[in-house]
Design an enzyme around this catalytic site. Structure first.
Site, mmCIF file in Angstrom:
data_model
loop_
_atom_site.group_PDB
_atom_site.id
_atom_site.type_symbol
_atom_site.label_atom_id
_atom_site.label_comp_id
_atom_site.label_asym_id
_atom_site.label_seq_id
_atom_site.Cartn_x
_atom_site.Cartn_y
_atom_site.Cartn_z
ATOM 1 N N GLU A 132 0.821 -1.217 0.000
ATOM 2 C CA GLU A 132 0.000 0.000 0.000
ATOM 3 C C GLU A 132 0.853 1.263 0.000
ATOM 4 O OE1 GLU A 132 -3.569 -1.800 2.793
ATOM 5 O OE2 GLU A 132 -1.717 -1.120 3.714
ATOM 6 N N GLN B 3 3.390 -5.906 17.097
ATOM 7 C CA GLN B 3 2.811 -4.640 17.593
ATOM 8 C C GLN B 3 2.539 -4.654 19.100
ATOM 9 O OE1 GLN B 3 2.562 -2.347 15.092
ATOM 10 N NE2 GLN B 3 3.143 -3.973 13.678
ATOM 11 N N GLY C 298 -7.986 -6.006 11.892
ATOM 12 C CA GLY C 298 -8.850 -6.040 10.707
ATOM 13 C C GLY C 298 -8.593 -4.788 9.903
ATOM 14 N N ASP C 299 -7.759 -4.887 8.870
ATOM 15 C CA ASP C 299 -7.344 -3.670 8.178
ATOM 16 C C ASP C 299 -7.194 -3.867 6.673
ATOM 17 O OD1 ASP C 299 -5.092 -5.238 8.240
ATOM 18 O OD2 ASP C 299 -3.753 -3.746 9.093
HETATM 19 P P1 NAD Z 1 2.370 -10.399 13.736
HETATM 20 O O1 NAD Z 1 2.244 -11.379 12.631
HETATM 21 O O2 NAD Z 1 3.735 -10.058 14.250
HETATM 22 O O3 NAD Z 1 1.500 -10.900 15.002
HETATM 23 C C1 NAD Z 1 0.201 -11.388 14.893
HETATM 24 C C2 NAD Z 1 -0.037 -12.379 16.038
HETATM 25 O O4 NAD Z 1 -1.405 -12.766 16.017
HETATM 26 C C3 NAD Z 1 0.794 -13.653 15.933
HETATM 27 O O5 NAD Z 1 1.570 -13.823 17.100
HETATM 28 C C4 NAD Z 1 -0.274 -14.765 15.775
HETATM 29 O O6 NAD Z 1 0.102 -15.976 16.392
HETATM 30 C C5 NAD Z 1 -1.458 -14.117 16.457
HETATM 31 N N1 NAD Z 1 -2.757 -14.682 16.101
HETATM 32 C C6 NAD Z 1 -3.213 -15.048 14.859
HETATM 33 N N2 NAD Z 1 -4.479 -15.538 14.962
HETATM 34 C C7 NAD Z 1 -4.828 -15.444 16.266
HETATM 35 C C8 NAD Z 1 -5.996 -15.782 17.005
HETATM 36 N N3 NAD Z 1 -7.063 -16.325 16.406
HETATM 37 N N4 NAD Z 1 -6.027 -15.546 18.342
HETATM 38 C C9 NAD Z 1 -4.952 -15.023 18.975
HETATM 39 N N5 NAD Z 1 -3.786 -14.692 18.336
HETATM 40 C C10 NAD Z 1 -3.735 -14.907 17.006
HETATM 41 O O7 NAD Z 1 1.616 -9.082 13.253
HETATM 42 P P2 NAD Z 1 1.727 -7.588 13.821
HETATM 43 O O8 NAD Z 1 2.789 -6.826 13.111
HETATM 44 O O9 NAD Z 1 1.720 -7.633 15.327
HETATM 45 O O10 NAD Z 1 0.347 -7.019 13.286
HETATM 46 C C11 NAD Z 1 -0.878 -7.505 13.810
HETATM 47 C C12 NAD Z 1 -2.018 -7.009 12.965
HETATM 48 O O11 NAD Z 1 -2.126 -5.595 13.077
HETATM 49 C C13 NAD Z 1 -1.859 -7.286 11.471
HETATM 50 O O12 NAD Z 1 -3.088 -7.751 10.984
HETATM 51 C C14 NAD Z 1 -1.499 -5.952 10.871
HETATM 52 O O13 NAD Z 1 -1.926 -5.841 9.535
HETATM 53 C C15 NAD Z 1 -2.260 -5.021 11.787
HETATM 54 N N6 NAD Z 1 -1.736 -3.659 11.859
HETATM 55 C C16 NAD Z 1 -2.646 -2.655 11.904
HETATM 56 C C17 NAD Z 1 -2.225 -1.353 12.009
HETATM 57 C C18 NAD Z 1 -3.241 -0.262 12.100
HETATM 58 O O14 NAD Z 1 -2.894 0.921 12.013
HETATM 59 N N7 NAD Z 1 -4.489 -0.578 12.326
HETATM 60 C C19 NAD Z 1 -0.865 -1.052 12.024
HETATM 61 C C20 NAD Z 1 0.057 -2.102 12.024
HETATM 62 C C21 NAD Z 1 -0.396 -3.411 11.943
#
Ligand code: NAD
Length: 350
Positions: free
Chosen positions: A66, A150, A236-237
């Site tokens: 993106e 995060q 959810g993004d």
């Molecule tokens: P990441 O892959 O490092 O961590 C995600 C974690 O979620 C993993 O440890 C995984 O095991 C866990 N997980 C998956 N399914 C699960 C479930 N059903 N129950 C519990 N845990 C579960 O990812 P990240 O960098 O921490 O990012 C997390 C999410 O946040 C991503 O979807 C990313 O796109 C989103 N994000 C959003 C923003 C925003 O501004 N809204 C910014 C950055 C990231």
């Protein structure tokens, strides 16, 4: 070959990952999370001044790339960011990013920076800013569901900005929770690892969902969410990528960054296009109500918007110089005679 050293006006400060980490430690992690929340808040208060567009997304089966641009008429910024939930299996990050800030008057860039670490900081600062306006007063405990990249940032921003005392971790992969608990040690939060999402929500006033899965997932089902909580839904993004059961959305007052983008990417993609939502900038500016009563479920349907990155870029531009945590890069061609670009190239021939 006569290649003159690049002139000062052609040099652009570049903040590498190493320098970003030095910069954050120089400022202090929690101090910078508070400062970033203040910068975002200041920009949300002048929301109408910004050029706004939903981010430009290029989707594939396994992820998304993106571009996120915006301008306040004085500066222009953009971020390049990806989201690839399968990446961690091969040792790569789910989200990586870099960004640029430019001067609108000349179009010349004034900052080029890594934004993977900076995005984690700004996303956490944004969550905490939303919670400051929406979470129940005196909120002290947060369920942190999804303990990936995060999660520690989210926890520390809630501590720094909202006064969180305890975080209850849950991840389907216990190793992720153990990593987060270890990283949070010594940061002044009570940390508990939980066996289920339900368990993590015990006694929590704030529920953060931050999982990564490219599908309509149900991290929270309707019966798990009691009255009075604030849900901070981060994961959810993307189209087809959500975390909450639709019934929760119908029981919540929903707050969003930029509706045009959130209706495509956020939890509310599961609702009709006219379902009412409140723009968070209006709550911050005082023209729309935030939390109105103790039983209300507030939901920040976070997707991440360009203005938050702009605020973070602005913060780095304003403060990195005094710390020396940058290097100048020769990014812009700058011939002595602006029209003699070819001559400059020719003089550089070996
Ligand atoms: P990441 O892959 O490092 O961590 C995600 C974690 O979620 C993993 O440890 C995984 O095991 C866990 N997980 C998956 N399914 C699960 C479930 N059903 N129950 C519990 N845990 C579960 O990812 P990240 O960098 O921490 O990012 C997390 C999410 O946040 C991503 O979807 C990313 O796109 C989103 N994000 C959003 C923003 C925003 O501004 N809204 C910014 C950055 C990231």
């Amino acid at each position: 070959m006569t290649v003159l050293p690049p002139s000062q006006k052609a040099l652009v400060p570049f903040v590498s990952v190493g320098n970003m980490m030095r910069f954050i430690h120089h400022v202090g992690i929690e101090r910078m999370l508070i400062d970033l929340a203040d910068y975002i808040e200041a920009d949300f208060r002048r929301w109408p001044q910004f050029d706004k567009t939903p981010r430009v997304a290029s989707h594939s089966e396994i992820g998304v790339i993106e571009l996120m641009p915006t301008s306040d008429g004085v500066s222009y910024g953009f971020k390049y960011v990806n989201g690839h939930p399968g990446n961690t299996k091969s040792g790569l990050q789910t989200v990586t990013a870099f960004g640029l800030l430019a001067n609108v008057e000349t179009g010349y860039p004034v900052l080029l920076t890594e934004m993977t670490v900076l995005t984690a900081m700004r996303t956490a600062a944004m969550s905490a800013l939303a919670a400051k306006y929406l979470a129940p007063k005196g909120a002290h405990t947060m369920a942190m569901i999804g303990n990936g990249a995060q999660s520690e940032f989210q926890s520390l921003a809630m501590k720094a900005v909202v006064g969180l005392k305890s975080v209850r971790l849950y991840d389907i992969d216990r190793a992720a929770s153990e990593k987060a608990a270890k990283n949070l040690r010594g940061h002044g939060l009570n940390v508990t690892i939980c066996d289920s999402a339900e368990d993590s929500m015990e006694g929590a006033q704030i529920i953060t969902t931050c999982t990564a899965d490219k599908q309509y997932a149900t991290i929270l089902s309707d019966n798990m969410v009691g009255p009075g909580v604030h849900i901070n839904a981060i994961g959810g993004d993307c189209p087809g990528k959500t975390e909450l059961a639709p019934a929760i959305l119908h029981r919540s007052d929903i707050f969003v960054e930029y509706p045009e983008q959130t209706r495509i990417e956020g939890e509310i993609q599961q609702l009709g296009p006219d379902h009412p939502v409140t723009e968070l900038w209006q709550v911050i500016e005082g023209t729309a109500p935030g939390r109105r009563h103790a039983d209300q479920i507030t939901l920040f349907d976070s997707v991440g918007f360009a203005i938050e990155d702009f605020s973070a870029l602005r913060y780095v531009r304003d403060h990195v110089r005094e710390t020396g945590c940058f290097e100048d890069v020769d990014l812009l061609a700058d011939p002595d005679d602006p029209r003699d670009l070819f001559g400059m190239l020719q003089r550089a021939a070996p």
